[in-house]
Design an enzyme around this catalytic site. Structure first.
Site, PDB file in Angstrom:
ATOM      1  N   HIS A   1      32.092  44.038  37.743  1.00  0.00           N
ATOM      2  CA  HIS A   1      30.560  44.611  38.011  1.00  0.00           C
ATOM      3  C   HIS A   1      29.531  43.587  37.304  1.00  0.00           C
ATOM      4  O   HIS A   1      29.799  42.875  36.089  1.00  0.00           O
ATOM      5  CB  HIS A   1      30.428  45.714  37.341  1.00  0.00           C
ATOM      6  CG  HIS A   1      30.677  45.957  35.871  1.00  0.00           C
ATOM      7  ND1 HIS A   1      29.585  45.783  35.038  1.00  0.00           N
ATOM      8  CD2 HIS A   1      31.544  46.022  34.965  1.00  0.00           C
ATOM      9  CE1 HIS A   1      29.986  45.613  33.578  1.00  0.00           C
ATOM     10  NE2 HIS A   1      31.375  45.859  33.510  1.00  0.00           N
ATOM     11  N   ASP A   2      28.600  43.459  38.082  1.00  0.00           N
ATOM     12  CA  ASP A   2      27.364  42.654  37.437  1.00  0.00           C
ATOM     13  C   ASP A   2      27.424  41.243  37.305  1.00  0.00           C
ATOM     14  O   ASP A   2      26.613  40.771  36.659  1.00  0.00           O
ATOM     15  CB  ASP A   2      26.964  43.454  36.297  1.00  0.00           C
ATOM     16  CG  ASP A   2      26.359  44.774  36.372  1.00  0.00           C
ATOM     17  OD1 ASP A   2      25.579  45.065  37.324  1.00  0.00           O
ATOM     18  OD2 ASP A   2      27.136  45.538  35.721  1.00  0.00           O
TER      19      ASP A   2
END
Ligand code: UDP
Length: 210
Positions: free
Chosen positions: A137-138
């Site tokens: 994620h991210d």
């Protein structure tokens, strides 16, 4: 000819991408060839190997080129060459790759079998995500970045343009790998990596020049 698809690079990387390209819906009815500037044979794995000029001058209603060479700088140079010849760069994604929510991947990505991207990820042009790699994620990944097989890139990591991450390397969450950095095979990256640095080992440290 209707549609012509060129896999640029008839070596290891290209031979791993060709079957994925062949399985894409856009490949139905298309001719698929390898493109190589120093071909070692006329054909490999049932596909002809053409020179770039041969590919560029062959008439087709639609053409695209997948840049299947692991070295980031070579991919970038060949992307410029294709652009100058008016040849669009295509992407390939293995049917079993898992891509979750809000993932933006730039033009020219090659996504190999068993790759996972989780959510809220931004990736630039011509990314290579080789077998069994994941991006958590991210993450923010630049242009012409290569992940060799089995790279584990944890959450909220920023990776600069032209970085090369070696097979089986693991990158801790919340850090930065600078542009043009090289992370060695199996390295465990626990700190930021400076632009252009080469790091190896566990924990990863800059390679000392002898
Ligand atoms: N290659 C090319 N043009 C270039 C650079 C490389 O056609 O400007 C070809 C090269 O001849 C070779 C392939 O790309 O067949 C790269 O193969 P290599 O085994 O070095 O790397 P990989 O397949 O692992 O990316």
């Amino acid at each position: 000819m209707n549609r012509l698809i060129g896999i640029y690079g008839a070596s290891g990387c290209g031979r791993g991408i060709m079957p994925l390209a062949r399985a894409m819906p856009e490949a139905v009815g298309a001719q698929l060839v390898f493109i190589d500037d120093t071909p070692l044979a006329d054909r490999v794995n049932g596909h002809e190997i053409w020179t770039f000029n041969q590919f560029a001058k062959t008439q087709a209603r639609e053409k695209q080129v997948m840049l299947a060479i692991a070295a980031p700088d070579v991919r970038s140079r060949l992307a410029d060459k294709c652009a100058a010849a008016g040849l669009p760069i295509g992407s390939v994604r293995s049917a079993d790759a898992i891509i979750m929510d809000d993932v933006e991947v730039g033009q020219g990505a090659l996504i190999s079998p068993y790759v996972t991207f989780t959510s809220n990820i931004r990736i630039g042009r011509c990314f290579h995500a080789n077998l069994y790699s994941y991006v958590e994620h991210d993450c923010r990944i630049g242009d012409f970045v290569t992940f060799a097989p089995g790279v584990r890139c944890n959450g909220n990591v920023a990776i600069g343009d032209f970085a090369y991450i070696g097979a089986g390397a693991m990158i801790r969450q919340n850090l930065t790998v600078g542009a043009g950095a090289v992370v060695g095979m199996g390295a465990v990256v626990t700190k930021d990596v400076a632009p252009g640095a080469i790091v190896i080992g566990n924990p990863a440290r800059p390679l000392e020049k002898k």
